[in-house]
Design an enzyme around this catalytic site. Structure first.
Site, PDB file in Angstrom:
ATOM      1  N   ASN A  51       0.877  -1.166   0.000  1.00 42.70           N
ATOM      2  CA  ASN A  51       0.000   0.000   0.000  1.00 42.70           C
ATOM      3  C   ASN A  51       0.916   1.218   0.000  1.00 42.70           C
ATOM      4  OD1 ASN A  51      -1.796   2.044   0.482  1.00 42.70           O
ATOM      5  ND2 ASN A  51      -2.355   1.380   2.561  1.00 42.70           N
ATOM      6  N   LYS A  87       0.177   4.212  -0.353  1.00 33.13           N
ATOM      7  CA  LYS A  87      -0.462   5.429   0.179  1.00 33.13           C
ATOM      8  C   LYS A  87      -0.196   6.602  -0.767  1.00 33.13           C
ATOM      9  CE  LYS A  87      -0.202   3.261   4.635  1.00 33.13           C
ATOM     10  NZ  LYS A  87      -0.238   3.349   6.076  1.00 33.13           N
ATOM     11  N   HIS A 114      -9.609   1.201   4.267  1.00 32.11           N
ATOM     12  CA  HIS A 114      -8.369   1.355   5.032  1.00 32.11           C
ATOM     13  C   HIS A 114      -8.624   2.283   6.220  1.00 32.11           C
ATOM     14  CE1 HIS A 114      -4.326   2.575   6.122  1.00 32.11           C
ATOM     15  NE2 HIS A 114      -3.944   1.426   5.593  1.00 32.11           N
ATOM     16  N   GLU A 162      -7.041   4.659   7.403  1.00 27.21           N
ATOM     17  CA  GLU A 162      -6.806   6.095   7.140  1.00 27.21           C
ATOM     18  C   GLU A 162      -8.018   6.712   6.439  1.00 27.21           C
ATOM     19  OE1 GLU A 162      -2.985   5.601   5.261  1.00 27.21           O
ATOM     20  OE2 GLU A 162      -2.175   5.004   7.200  1.00 27.21           O
ATOM     21  N   GLU A 220      -5.863  -5.104  10.117  1.00 28.88           N
ATOM     22  CA  GLU A 220      -4.860  -4.086  10.419  1.00 28.88           C
ATOM     23  C   GLU A 220      -5.217  -3.358  11.718  1.00 28.88           C
ATOM     24  OE1 GLU A 220      -2.607  -2.841   6.604  1.00 28.88           O
ATOM     25  OE2 GLU A 220      -4.337  -1.546   6.829  1.00 28.88           O
ATOM     26  N   GLY A 273       1.985   2.188  10.679  1.00 32.29           N
ATOM     27  CA  GLY A 273       2.927   3.299  10.549  1.00 32.29           C
ATOM     28  C   GLY A 273       3.581   3.706  11.855  1.00 32.29           C
ATOM     29  N   SER A 294       2.984  -2.258  10.251  1.00 33.43           N
ATOM     30  CA  SER A 294       4.425  -2.302  10.531  1.00 33.43           C
ATOM     31  C   SER A 294       5.052  -3.664  10.228  1.00 33.43           C
ATOM     32  CB  SER A 294       4.725  -1.878  11.969  1.00 33.43           C
ATOM     33  OG  SER A 294       4.272  -0.557  12.198  1.00 33.43           O
ATOM     34  N   GLY A 301       2.672  -1.195   4.225  1.00 30.57           N
ATOM     35  CA  GLY A 301       2.761   0.227   3.915  1.00 30.57           C
ATOM     36  C   GLY A 301       4.211   0.641   3.699  1.00 30.57           C
TER      37      GLY A 301
HETATM   38  P1  PGA Z   1       2.550   0.158   7.584  1.00 29.88           P
HETATM   39  O1  PGA Z   1       1.114   0.394   6.877  1.00 29.88           O
HETATM   40  O2  PGA Z   1       3.103  -1.124   7.052  1.00 29.88           O
HETATM   41  O3  PGA Z   1       3.359   1.366   7.184  1.00 29.88           O
HETATM   42  O4  PGA Z   1       2.295   0.092   9.057  1.00 29.88           O
HETATM   43  C1  PGA Z   1       0.248  -0.683   6.658  1.00 29.88           C
HETATM   44  C2  PGA Z   1      -1.024  -0.171   6.011  1.00 29.88           C
HETATM   45  O5  PGA Z   1      -1.455   0.941   6.347  1.00 29.88           O
HETATM   46  O6  PGA Z   1      -1.615  -0.836   5.156  1.00 29.88           O
END
Ligand code: PGA
Length: 254
Positions: free
Chosen positions: A13, A15, A98, A100, A170, A176, A216, A237
């Site tokens: 992803n 983003k 997601h 976010e 998630e 993140g 993460s 991510g």
């Molecule tokens: P991250 O994001 O691996 O940076 O924690 C995962 C995601 O938001 O899909």
């Protein structure tokens, strides 16, 4: 344990990252590193990079996805993109719901369900994200939250259509932040989500469903997470922005 029934899927992803030249470069570096991977490899890129990414990935095993789509086919929805528009480009995957989107853009369980429906109707595979907030984990309602998000998102989805759903668990507090859920925590919730799906669609359908962990995930923790019986892949991510790191996770899944 039916892990062998399911194909592992590692999805990046990106983003809101990468220009078009970055896209060509990153996919170009990724292709030789993941050629012959035993798992499915997907890069979900910003809308403006979709065409570039599709071109860069042509003839390889890297598949391209988007990060959101609207629920209507067309209409007065300024700034939105329909699932049909994605399909027309040759995109086959789309992330829906997601955290976010839920946190910053007012996405609700109901709009997530509508977007899942639109994705399926356009022939896409939806990567449906569910997960609890930190305070919900502390209140010990992780199971309830993930079950509710899953049930509402899948409302009106047939058993046949379930084959075009990937669920990504998630935990919001792990995204993140560098704080990964332990393999045990992640495995437990993925198992619980599979039970919810089994209650809705039967055991065989649930056994065939790919459930990813996201939050993460990186080259050093991927193998342990992916070894859990109910974790069939990852939604990545930060680590998907570096070809070597993303490839290392794909290797751990293969
Ligand atoms: P991250 O994001 O691996 O940076 O924690 C995962 C995601 O938001 O899909």
């Amino acid at each position: 344990m039916n892990k062998e029934l399911r194909k592992a899927v590692i999805a990046g992803n990106w983003k809101m990252n990468n220009t078009r030249p970055d896209t060509t470069g990153l996919i170009g570096r990724l292709k030789p590193l993941v050629a012959g991977a035993a798992c499915d490899v997907i890069a979900c890129v910003p809308h403006t990079n979709l065409e570039t990414a599709l071109k860069a990935a042509q003839g390889s095993n890297v598949k391209i996805g988007a990060q959101n789509c609207h629920w209507a086919n067309s209409g007065a929805f300024t700034g939105e993109i329909s699932a049909g528009m994605l399909a027309e480009l040759g995109v086959r995957y789309v992330i829906i719901g997601h955290s976010e989107r839920r946190q910053y853009f007012g996405e609700t369980d109901v709009t997530v369900n509508q977007r899942v429906r639109a994705a399926l109707d356009a022939g896409l595979t939806a990567i449906l994200c569910v997960g609890e907030l930190l305070e919900q984990r502390e209140q010990e309602i992780t199971g309830e939250i993930c079950a509710m998000q899953t049930k509402i998102a899948l409302s009106g989805v047939s058993k046949q259509e379930l084959a075009r759903i990937i669920i990504a668990y998630e935990p919001v507090w792990a995204i993140g932040t560098g704080k990964t859920a332990t393999a045990q925590q992640a495995g437990e919730v993925c198992g619980l989500i599979r039970n919810v799906v089994a209650n809705l669609y039967g055991k065989a359908a649930a056994d065939a469903l790919t459930i990813q962990y996201g939050g993460s995930m990186n080259p050093s923790n991927a193998a342990e997470l992916l070894a859990m019986p109910d974790i069939d892949g990852g939604l990545i991510g930060g680590a998907s922005l570096k070809a070597e790191d993303f490839a290392a996770i794909i290797k751990a899944a293969s």
